[in-house]
Write a protein that holds these residues in place. Structure first.
Motif, PDB file in Angstrom:
ATOM      1  N   ALA A 187      17.642   5.297 -12.958  1.00  0.00           N
ATOM      2  CA  ALA A 187      18.517   6.447 -13.184  1.00  0.00           C
ATOM      3  C   ALA A 187      17.962   7.716 -12.547  1.00  0.00           C
ATOM      4  N   VAL A 188      18.881   8.568 -12.085  1.00  0.00           N
ATOM      5  CA  VAL A 188      18.564   9.887 -11.548  1.00  0.00           C
ATOM      6  C   VAL A 188      18.999  10.939 -12.561  1.00  0.00           C
ATOM      7  N   GLY A 189      18.107  11.889 -12.847  1.00  0.00           N
ATOM      8  CA  GLY A 189      18.418  12.982 -13.754  1.00  0.00           C
ATOM      9  C   GLY A 189      18.386  14.314 -13.036  1.00  0.00           C
ATOM     10  N   PRO A 190      18.339  15.414 -13.785  1.00  0.00           N
ATOM     11  CA  PRO A 190      18.317  16.745 -13.160  1.00  0.00           C
ATOM     12  C   PRO A 190      17.119  16.981 -12.255  1.00  0.00           C
ATOM     13  N   ASP A 191      16.000  16.263 -12.505  1.00  0.00           N
ATOM     14  CA  ASP A 191      14.801  16.397 -11.667  1.00  0.00           C
ATOM     15  C   ASP A 191      14.579  15.164 -10.795  1.00  0.00           C
ATOM     16  N   GLY A 192      15.665  14.550 -10.374  1.00  0.00           N
ATOM     17  CA  GLY A 192      15.545  13.416  -9.473  1.00  0.00           C
ATOM     18  C   GLY A 192      15.339  12.100 -10.199  1.00  0.00           C
ATOM     19  N   VAL A 193      14.856  11.128  -9.442  1.00  0.00           N
ATOM     20  CA  VAL A 193      14.694   9.783  -9.987  1.00  0.00           C
ATOM     21  C   VAL A 193      13.638   9.766 -11.085  1.00  0.00           C
ATOM     22  N   ASP A 194      13.836   8.903 -12.069  1.00  0.00           N
ATOM     23  CA  ASP A 194      12.866   8.713 -13.152  1.00  0.00           C
ATOM     24  C   ASP A 194      11.661   7.973 -12.567  1.00  0.00           C
ATOM     25  N   VAL A 195      10.625   8.723 -12.222  1.00  0.00           N
ATOM     26  CA  VAL A 195       9.488   8.138 -11.503  1.00  0.00           C
ATOM     27  C   VAL A 195       8.748   7.120 -12.364  1.00  0.00           C
TER      28      VAL A 195
ATOM     29  N   THR B 162      16.602  17.588  -7.031  1.00  0.00           N
ATOM     30  CA  THR B 162      15.422  17.563  -6.170  1.00  0.00           C
ATOM     31  C   THR B 162      14.220  17.092  -6.974  1.00  0.00           C
ATOM     32  N   LEU B 163      13.480  16.155  -6.409  1.00  0.00           N
ATOM     33  CA  LEU B 163      12.305  15.596  -7.067  1.00  0.00           C
ATOM     34  C   LEU B 163      11.142  16.582  -6.968  1.00  0.00           C
ATOM     35  N   PRO B 164      10.521  16.966  -8.089  1.00  0.00           N
ATOM     36  CA  PRO B 164       9.384  17.888  -8.023  1.00  0.00           C
ATOM     37  C   PRO B 164       8.227  17.306  -7.212  1.00  0.00           C
ATOM     38  N   PRO B 165       7.432  18.153  -6.545  1.00  0.00           N
ATOM     39  CA  PRO B 165       6.350  17.650  -5.687  1.00  0.00           C
ATOM     40  C   PRO B 165       5.377  16.713  -6.391  1.00  0.00           C
ATOM     41  N   LEU B 166       4.949  17.033  -7.619  1.00  0.00           N
ATOM     42  CA  LEU B 166       4.001  16.171  -8.315  1.00  0.00           C
ATOM     43  C   LEU B 166       4.599  14.797  -8.588  1.00  0.00           C
ATOM     44  N   ALA B 167       5.871  14.772  -8.953  1.00  0.00           N
ATOM     45  CA  ALA B 167       6.533  13.488  -9.184  1.00  0.00           C
ATOM     46  C   ALA B 167       6.649  12.706  -7.883  1.00  0.00           C
ATOM     47  N   GLY B 168       6.938  13.410  -6.774  1.00  0.00           N
ATOM     48  CA  GLY B 168       7.005  12.745  -5.488  1.00  0.00           C
ATOM     49  C   GLY B 168       5.675  12.138  -5.082  1.00  0.00           C
ATOM     50  N   ARG B 169       4.584  12.881  -5.324  1.00  0.00           N
ATOM     51  CA  ARG B 169       3.262  12.352  -5.004  1.00  0.00           C
ATOM     52  C   ARG B 169       2.956  11.089  -5.807  1.00  0.00           C
ATOM     53  N   ARG B 170       3.311  11.122  -7.091  1.00  0.00           N
ATOM     54  CA  ARG B 170       3.058   9.954  -7.935  1.00  0.00           C
ATOM     55  C   ARG B 170       3.848   8.742  -7.442  1.00  0.00           C
ATOM     56  N   LEU B 171       5.105   8.962  -7.039  1.00  0.00           N
ATOM     57  CA  LEU B 171       5.933   7.869  -6.547  1.00  0.00           C
ATOM     58  C   LEU B 171       5.335   7.260  -5.285  1.00  0.00           C
ATOM     59  N   VAL B 172       4.892   8.104  -4.354  1.00  0.00           N
ATOM     60  CA  VAL B 172       4.319   7.618  -3.097  1.00  0.00           C
ATOM     61  C   VAL B 172       3.029   6.848  -3.363  1.00  0.00           C
ATOM     62  N   GLU B 173       2.165   7.403  -4.188  1.00  0.00           N
ATOM     63  CA  GLU B 173       0.894   6.733  -4.471  1.00  0.00           C
ATOM     64  C   GLU B 173       1.120   5.373  -5.125  1.00  0.00           C
ATOM     65  N   ALA B 174       2.103   5.291  -6.023  1.00  0.00           N
ATOM     66  CA  ALA B 174       2.387   4.013  -6.671  1.00  0.00           C
ATOM     67  C   ALA B 174       2.936   3.003  -5.670  1.00  0.00           C
ATOM     68  N   ALA B 175       3.868   3.429  -4.833  1.00  0.00           N
ATOM     69  CA  ALA B 175       4.436   2.507  -3.849  1.00  0.00           C
ATOM     70  C   ALA B 175       3.368   2.029  -2.869  1.00  0.00           C
ATOM     71  N   ASN B 176       2.522   2.941  -2.400  1.00  0.00           N
ATOM     72  CA  ASN B 176       1.439   2.552  -1.487  1.00  0.00           C
ATOM     73  C   ASN B 176       0.474   1.593  -2.152  1.00  0.00           C
ATOM     74  N   GLY B 177       0.139   1.861  -3.419  1.00  0.00           N
ATOM     75  CA  GLY B 177      -0.788   0.991  -4.127  1.00  0.00           C
ATOM     76  C   GLY B 177      -0.244  -0.409  -4.345  1.00  0.00           C
ATOM     77  N   LEU B 178       1.072  -0.513  -4.507  1.00  0.00           N
ATOM     78  CA  LEU B 178       1.700  -1.812  -4.754  1.00  0.00           C
ATOM     79  C   LEU B 178       2.174  -2.485  -3.471  1.00  0.00           C
ATOM     80  N   GLY B 179       2.051  -1.802  -2.349  1.00  0.00           N
ATOM     81  CA  GLY B 179       2.481  -2.386  -1.079  1.00  0.00           C
ATOM     82  C   GLY B 179       3.983  -2.445  -0.912  1.00  0.00           C
ATOM     83  N   VAL B 180       4.711  -1.546  -1.573  1.00  0.00           N
ATOM     84  CA  VAL B 180       6.173  -1.512  -1.471  1.00  0.00           C
ATOM     85  C   VAL B 180       6.577  -0.473  -0.425  1.00  0.00           C
ATOM     86  N   PRO B 181       7.267  -0.852   0.652  1.00  0.00           N
ATOM     87  CA  PRO B 181       7.730   0.139   1.629  1.00  0.00           C
ATOM     88  C   PRO B 181       8.673   1.139   0.965  1.00  0.00           C
TER      89      PRO B 181
END
Length: 484
Positions: free
Chosen positions: A221-229, A257-276
């Motif tokens: 789901a997407v909310g007022p601050d973007g995707v539920d990271v 718009t996704l806040p920067p800290l949430a965006g960083r967490r999403l990227v780090e998780a995807a990179n750690g799990l090997g998900v493009p």
């Protein structure tokens, strides 16, 4: 066939002259004859379809009976209404889009219908015509550039570098719009049965691509601050999806718009799990404020960026791109070469010129968008005060929530009042957003005012029935049921 998918395939069936039952029968006839309703397909009961189309039951009964007399439908008590087996040859048919967004472009639109369904600039900036008038071509160039024109790849790479993401031209593939970029990525990375993480709601053109690939959707789901990271990370951990697709800035359709800290967490998780992780950057240049733009997700780690000029310049300038690791770009270029040997070269030269002095073009576009945004919200507040319509910080669309009723059914009534809107359910693989509509604000102020007046007239017709009926229950959605 799921009800929502059928309603989407019916499209603008009522935008014509004559009795509604004949217009409905004509659209069913077209779908059957073109193979979009295959032999043996079970159609919804009369009352259920009538509710979804916001018409009387007698309209559906008369349409069904007309097609039964023609031999296109078979109606048997206890077995329901089905497409006749003799209506078409039995060979399999290629699946085609039933997305209202695309159908509104593919089908002829009556002159009196206002299209609020496709969010794209109506008029190109004068710089586009000037660039075409002055473009020249170097001697000795065959014109085949599957990966893209070298000067344009260099220009796009420099844009990423200016935003804090060091990029070489070998990391850029030029595509025929962002839709082709998403298509190539899906073809390369997603096999039938693979899981795909996506937002709910999301860009409907991506949903069509994932359906074509026979992917398994994992909507978040997407909310007022973007995707539920937190939920997105949990989904990637649980399913190890083949791809994750997000629109973090000025989300289409909600505008969040996704806040920067949430965006960083999403990227780090995807990179750690090997998900493009695919960052759809198409709306990213459409910020209404004057402050520094938020950093792209690729500034936090390994992210595949997808962009285009369609929203700032013009949809007819079919220039998009993919930014990613050089080995991925090389593979995508080989795949693209199979299909078109490269994007239109004159358009690429024009894009190179436009990007060389892009800031004033983008500023002019966002000023126009901000004015349209404010005008549309003011008109909605005046004429439809019961509708919820939060402001957006950028992009091209407002995400409107009806106080009751169903967006798919209301869209049918709105079409009969001369305005085409995109129901939220067509963009939500979770099966939610049933009371939502996506409205764009790219039209001139007088046209936006007229569109709202027509919507208010449609609501006055629809609301009493919707209030008395209560919300229409929606079954848990599958991708095929909702990707329309």
């Amino acid at each position: 066939m799921p009800l929502d998918e059928l309603v989407a395939r019916l499209g603008r069936w009522s935008a014509g002259r004559g009795p509604l039952y004949l217009l409905l029968a004509a659209r069913f006839r077209q779908l059957i004859d073109e193979g979009l309703l295959a032999p043996g397909v079970l159609l919804p009961p009369d009352r259920r379809l009538a509710g979804a189309l916001a018409v009387g039951r007698t309209t559906v009964v008369a349409a069904y009976d007309t097609l039964r007399q023609e031999g296109r439908l078979v109606r048997r008590q206890g077995s329901g209404t089905r497409v006749a087996s003799a209506a078409l040859p039995a060979e399999p048919r290629v699946r085609e889009t039933s997305n209202p967004l695309f159908l509104h472009l593919l089908e002829a639109t009556p002159d009196d219908v206002i299209l609020m369904s496709c969010a794209a600039p109506v008029d190109p900036p004068p710089e586009l015509a000037e660039a075409y008038r002055t473009v020249t071509f170097p001697a000795g160039d065959l014109g085949y550039h599957p990966a893209g024109l070298p000067p344009l790849r260099e220009m796009i790479a420099q844009r990423y570098g200016a935003r804090g993401v060091p990029t070489g031209p070998e990391q850029v593939l030029v595509t025929t719009g962002a839709q082709q970029a998403l298509s190539l990525l899906t073809r390369l990375l997603v096999a039938p049965g693979d899981g795909v993480l996506l937002e709910a709601p999301t860009y409907p053109g991506a949903l069509d691509l994932f359906r074509e690939a026979a992917a398994v959707p994992h909507p978040v789901a997407v909310g007022p601050d973007g995707v539920d990271v937190a939920e997105a990370v949990a989904v990637m951990e649980r399913h190890r999806t083949a791809l994750a697709y997000v629109i973090p800035r000025f989300h289409n359709p909600t505008g969040s718009t996704l806040p920067p800290l949430a965006g960083r967490r999403l990227v780090e998780a995807a990179n750690g799990l090997g998900v493009p992780l695919v960052d759809d950057e198409v709306p990213a240049d459409l910020a209404f404020g004057a402050g520094a733009p938020s950093p792209p997700l690729s500034s936090y780690g390994d992210v595949i960026g997808v962009g285009s000029l369609s929203k700032v310049v013009w949809g007819g300038l079919r220039i998009g791109w993919v930014r990613g690791p050089a080995p991925l770009i090389a593979r995508l270029a080989r795949l693209k070469a199979i299909h078109d040997l490269g994007t239109d070269v004159p358009a690429q030269w024009v894009a190179t010129r436009l990007l060389a002095d892009f800031t004033p073009i983008a500023a002019a576009r966002t000023r126009t968008l901000r004015a349209g945004h404010d005008h549309l919200r003011a008109e909605l507040a005046r004429s439809l005060p019961s509708w919820s319509c939060p402001p957006a910080e950028g992009g091209q669309t407002l995400w409107v929530r009806l106080p009751y009723g169903d967006g798919v059914a209301f869209a049918q009534v709105a079409l009969r009042h001369g305005v085409a809107v995109l129901p939220g359910a067509t963009m939500d693989a979770l099966g939610g957003s049933t009371r939502c509509l996506r409205l764009h604000f790219l039209l001139p102020p007088d046209v936006l005012s007229e569109a709202v007046a027509r919507l208010a007239s449609a609501w006055a017709e629809y609301a009493p029935q919707a209030r008395s009926d209560g919300p229409r229950p929606v079954a848990p959605a599958t991708l095929n049921a909702i990707v329309v």
